[in-house]
Design a protein around this motif. Structure first.
Motif, PDB file in Angstrom:
ATOM      1  N   TRP A 185      16.278  20.578 -28.015  1.00 55.43           N
ATOM      2  CA  TRP A 185      16.555  19.803 -29.229  1.00 55.43           C
ATOM      3  C   TRP A 185      16.619  20.637 -30.513  1.00 55.43           C
ATOM      4  N   PRO A 186      15.847  21.737 -30.657  1.00 49.86           N
ATOM      5  CA  PRO A 186      16.014  22.510 -31.906  1.00 49.86           C
ATOM      6  C   PRO A 186      17.426  23.078 -32.061  1.00 49.86           C
ATOM      7  N   MET A 187      17.951  23.673 -30.969  1.00 52.17           N
ATOM      8  CA  MET A 187      19.307  24.226 -31.037  1.00 52.17           C
ATOM      9  C   MET A 187      20.345  23.118 -31.125  1.00 52.17           C
ATOM     10  N   THR A 188      20.090  22.011 -30.449  1.00 48.67           N
ATOM     11  CA  THR A 188      21.003  20.881 -30.549  1.00 48.67           C
ATOM     12  C   THR A 188      21.091  20.388 -31.982  1.00 48.67           C
ATOM     13  N   SER A 189      19.943  20.278 -32.634  1.00 41.41           N
ATOM     14  CA  SER A 189      19.910  19.831 -34.032  1.00 41.41           C
ATOM     15  C   SER A 189      20.627  20.820 -34.938  1.00 41.41           C
ATOM     16  N   LEU A 190      20.384  22.104 -34.724  1.00 45.73           N
ATOM     17  CA  LEU A 190      21.050  23.125 -35.546  1.00 45.73           C
ATOM     18  C   LEU A 190      22.563  23.113 -35.325  1.00 45.73           C
ATOM     19  N   SER A 191      22.979  22.912 -34.090  1.00 43.84           N
ATOM     20  CA  SER A 191      24.417  22.886 -33.792  1.00 43.84           C
ATOM     21  C   SER A 191      25.092  21.695 -34.464  1.00 43.84           C
ATOM     22  N   VAL A 192      24.443  20.529 -34.402  1.00 39.60           N
ATOM     23  CA  VAL A 192      24.993  19.352 -35.066  1.00 39.60           C
ATOM     24  C   VAL A 192      25.032  19.566 -36.574  1.00 39.60           C
ATOM     25  N   ALA A 193      23.962  20.163 -37.128  1.00 42.50           N
ATOM     26  CA  ALA A 193      23.938  20.449 -38.563  1.00 42.50           C
ATOM     27  C   ALA A 193      25.052  21.420 -38.949  1.00 42.50           C
ATOM     28  N   THR A 194      25.314  22.388 -38.077  1.00 43.04           N
ATOM     29  CA  THR A 194      26.393  23.351 -38.322  1.00 43.04           C
ATOM     30  C   THR A 194      27.737  22.637 -38.405  1.00 43.04           C
ATOM     31  N   ILE A 195      27.977  21.699 -37.503  1.00 40.14           N
ATOM     32  CA  ILE A 195      29.226  20.940 -37.519  1.00 40.14           C
ATOM     33  C   ILE A 195      29.338  20.127 -38.803  1.00 40.14           C
ATOM     34  N   ILE A 196      28.249  19.480 -39.192  1.00 45.47           N
ATOM     35  CA  ILE A 196      28.261  18.649 -40.404  1.00 45.47           C
ATOM     36  C   ILE A 196      28.510  19.502 -41.652  1.00 45.47           C
ATOM     37  N   ILE A 197      27.855  20.650 -41.723  1.00 53.07           N
ATOM     38  CA  ILE A 197      28.051  21.535 -42.883  1.00 53.07           C
ATOM     39  C   ILE A 197      29.485  22.030 -42.939  1.00 53.07           C
ATOM     40  N   GLY A 198      30.041  22.418 -41.777  1.00 51.61           N
ATOM     41  CA  GLY A 198      31.435  22.854 -41.753  1.00 51.61           C
ATOM     42  C   GLY A 198      32.375  21.766 -42.220  1.00 51.61           C
ATOM     43  N   ALA A 199      32.117  20.529 -41.788  1.00 48.62           N
ATOM     44  CA  ALA A 199      32.956  19.396 -42.201  1.00 48.62           C
ATOM     45  C   ALA A 199      32.835  19.144 -43.699  1.00 48.62           C
ATOM     46  N   PHE A 200      31.604  19.252 -44.227  1.00 51.64           N
ATOM     47  CA  PHE A 200      31.403  19.029 -45.660  1.00 51.64           C
ATOM     48  C   PHE A 200      32.128  20.084 -46.489  1.00 51.64           C
ATOM     49  N   ILE A 201      32.003  21.350 -46.085  1.00 48.55           N
ATOM     50  CA  ILE A 201      32.689  22.426 -46.810  1.00 48.55           C
ATOM     51  C   ILE A 201      34.199  22.210 -46.774  1.00 48.55           C
ATOM     52  N   CYS A 202      34.703  21.796 -45.611  1.00 46.92           N
ATOM     53  CA  CYS A 202      36.140  21.557 -45.450  1.00 46.92           C
ATOM     54  C   CYS A 202      36.622  20.454 -46.386  1.00 46.92           C
ATOM     55  N   VAL A 203      35.967  19.299 -46.343  1.00 48.73           N
ATOM     56  CA  VAL A 203      36.412  18.144 -47.134  1.00 48.73           C
ATOM     57  C   VAL A 203      36.213  18.402 -48.633  1.00 48.73           C
ATOM     58  N   ALA A 204      35.020  18.866 -49.009  1.00 49.72           N
ATOM     59  CA  ALA A 204      34.746  19.111 -50.425  1.00 49.72           C
ATOM     60  C   ALA A 204      35.611  20.244 -50.967  1.00 49.72           C
ATOM     61  N   GLY A 205      35.852  21.267 -50.137  1.00 48.12           N
ATOM     62  CA  GLY A 205      36.707  22.368 -50.572  1.00 48.12           C
ATOM     63  C   GLY A 205      38.133  21.910 -50.822  1.00 48.12           C
ATOM     64  N   LEU A 206      38.663  21.075 -49.921  1.00 51.61           N
ATOM     65  CA  LEU A 206      40.006  20.530 -50.120  1.00 51.61           C
ATOM     66  C   LEU A 206      40.065  19.674 -51.383  1.00 51.61           C
ATOM     67  N   TYR A 207      39.071  18.830 -51.564  1.00 57.67           N
ATOM     68  CA  TYR A 207      39.046  17.935 -52.730  1.00 57.67           C
ATOM     69  C   TYR A 207      39.037  18.727 -54.041  1.00 57.67           C
TER      70      TYR A 207
END
Length: 447
Positions: free
Chosen positions: A404-426
């Motif tokens: 679960w620690p790595m699972t949580s970090l992996s999910v957080a990594t995906i969320i951060i990447g998505a946030f950077i992508c969307v906010a960067g485009l905006y």
């Protein structure tokens, strides 16, 4: 995510990293004895040099202006956090590559995790981002040549002048030949950065800098994307590791890269901001008095040149390997092989040149390309890779829960990447609109 239907015993065996002998039997270039062209010749030290040469480049020149927007302490914390985060995602990418020797580039990884559509999307993104990055380095070369010659020529001519050696430096078929040039590239950016810091320290008094600073979201995030994109080199990692003699040593190169890049970024950004102050420009060398400006830009030119060559080489290499994988043209000096290679390099470099001089908002388009692709390649997509391997080769949901620690970090990594992508485009699109409204946008192919 695509899933393979094989037994759990086979799954668990596949999850373990193969021995070096097994790796070389199944990787993209295979056993190279008896071939004319040997790709797998890089040591981890040379891979570290290549990584530094392509990542620590013109992106760092925007970091002092980022500190001017968010303040000294938040800016430094952000640079250190993103560097540490990039080291973590480097580890995931390297582990994925070692488990899947057949992976040569992000497109191959996309095929494993997401299927045929993933392969095309990630291959397309790699090529687009590499071409845009080449154009960005060509523009940095244009700025350098213009500064050195007091803007005596049309800027488009400077761009063309710089494009020619960029093309020729990208022509070697193997990365070990470019790695030797990259040694000079790394030396040049280090010395240029030191010259820039010395110039700022001797020509300016300590300025009225801010420890922390508030700003509106668009301005703040647009500045924050600078350190994000200063680490945007992970899209090349699979290609670099594919040409290593000992791929299991790749993490050593990643440690050297991220430790050096993070430390150098912090020192350079802090010194330039503290001395030049809130008016520090991007690129930062342009804030210096003209003599120091010329010295810094002149010394940095080899880095801009080699980094641009590495990016165009990467775009061409992805397509070349895809065309000729398991073909004699990959390892032999054939007319078709060399002909296609030269044409691919010409196309990638020419596309970068046309974009750099023919698109009035090219600087902003780089931001869009980086938001779309670098946010995922450097950060977000690594989470998918770990989740996929653990699901398929370790026992699906129970394996995720057990780790679960790595699972949580992996999910957080995906969320951060998505946030950077969307906010960067905006924020980038808002900046483009503002540039048009202010009349900042120039005419295509103009001086």
């Amino acid at each position: 995510m695509a899933e393979k239907s094989i037994s759990l015993e086979e799954d668990r065996a596949h999850y373990e990293i193969p021995s070096e002998s097994q790796y070389h039997d199944t990787d993209v270039f295979g056993r190279e004895e008896g071939h004319d062209i040997h790709y797998k010749t890089l040591s981890w030290q040379l891979v570290a040099v290549l990584m530094i040469a392509e990542i620590v480049s013109n992106g760092m020149l925007s970091l002092p202006s980022s500190l001017a927007v968010v303040g000294l302490v938040p800016g430094i914390i952000l640079i250190v956090f993103l560097g540490t985060f990039a080291l973590f995602t480097s580890w995931i990418l390297i582990q994925f590559k070692l488990r899947h020797p057949e992976v040569h580039n992000m497109g191959d990884a996309g095929m494993i995790v997401f299927g045929p559509i993933g392969r095309e999307v990630l291959s397309f993104g790699t090529i687009v981002f590499a071409v845009f990055a080449t154009g960005g380095q060509i523009l940095a070369g244009q700025i350098s040549l213009a500064a050195l010659s007091d803007n005596k020529l049309c800027l488009m001519l400077y761009t063309g002048i710089f494009t020619i050696p960029t093309l020729f430096c990208a022509l070697p078929r193997t990365l070990d030949q470019l790695s030797l040039l990259s040694i000079f590239s790394v030396i040049s950016i280090i010395v240029a950065g030191i010259v820039g810091m010395v110039g700022a320290g001797t020509q300016f008094n300590v300025s009225n800098y801010d420890i922390t600073k508030s700003s509106d979201f668009t301005t703040a995030f647009f500045s924050i994307t600078n350190p994000v994109f200063a680490y945007a080199g992970h899209f090349m990692f699979f290609i670099l590791i594919s040409e290593m003699k000992h791929p299991t040593h790749a993490m050593r190169a990643a440690w050297v890269l991220q430790t050096f890049a993070t430390g150098f970024y912090v020192i350079f950004a802090a010194v330039l901001y503290v001395y030049v102050g809130p008016e520090v420009k991007s690129p930062a060398f342009s804030s210096l008095p003209i003599k120091w400006q010329k010295a810094a830009y002149g010394i940095a030119i080899p880095n801009f040149l080699i980094a641009g060559s590495l990016y165009s080489h990467t775009a061409a290499k992805l397509l070349f390997v895809r065309f000729f994988r398991n073909s004699r043209h990959l390892h032999s000096h054939t007319f078709i092989g060399w002909g296609v290679w030269v044409v691919l390099i010409l196309i990638m470099t020419a596309a970068a040149f046309v974009l750099a001089v023919g698109v009035p908002i090219f600087n902003y388009l780089i931001g869009i390309a980086a938001s779309l692709f670098a946010s995922w390649y450097t950060y977000g997509i690594a989470g998918f890779f770990w989740l996929y391997d653990t699901w398929v080769y370790k026992g699906k949901m129970p394996a995720w829960k057990e780790r679960w620690p790595m699972t949580s970090l992996s999910v957080a990594t995906i969320i951060i990447g998505a946030f950077i992508c969307v906010a960067g485009l905006y924020t980038t699109i808002k900046e483009i609109v503002a540039a048009y409204d202010s009349g900042e946008v120039s005419e295509p192919f103009s001086c």
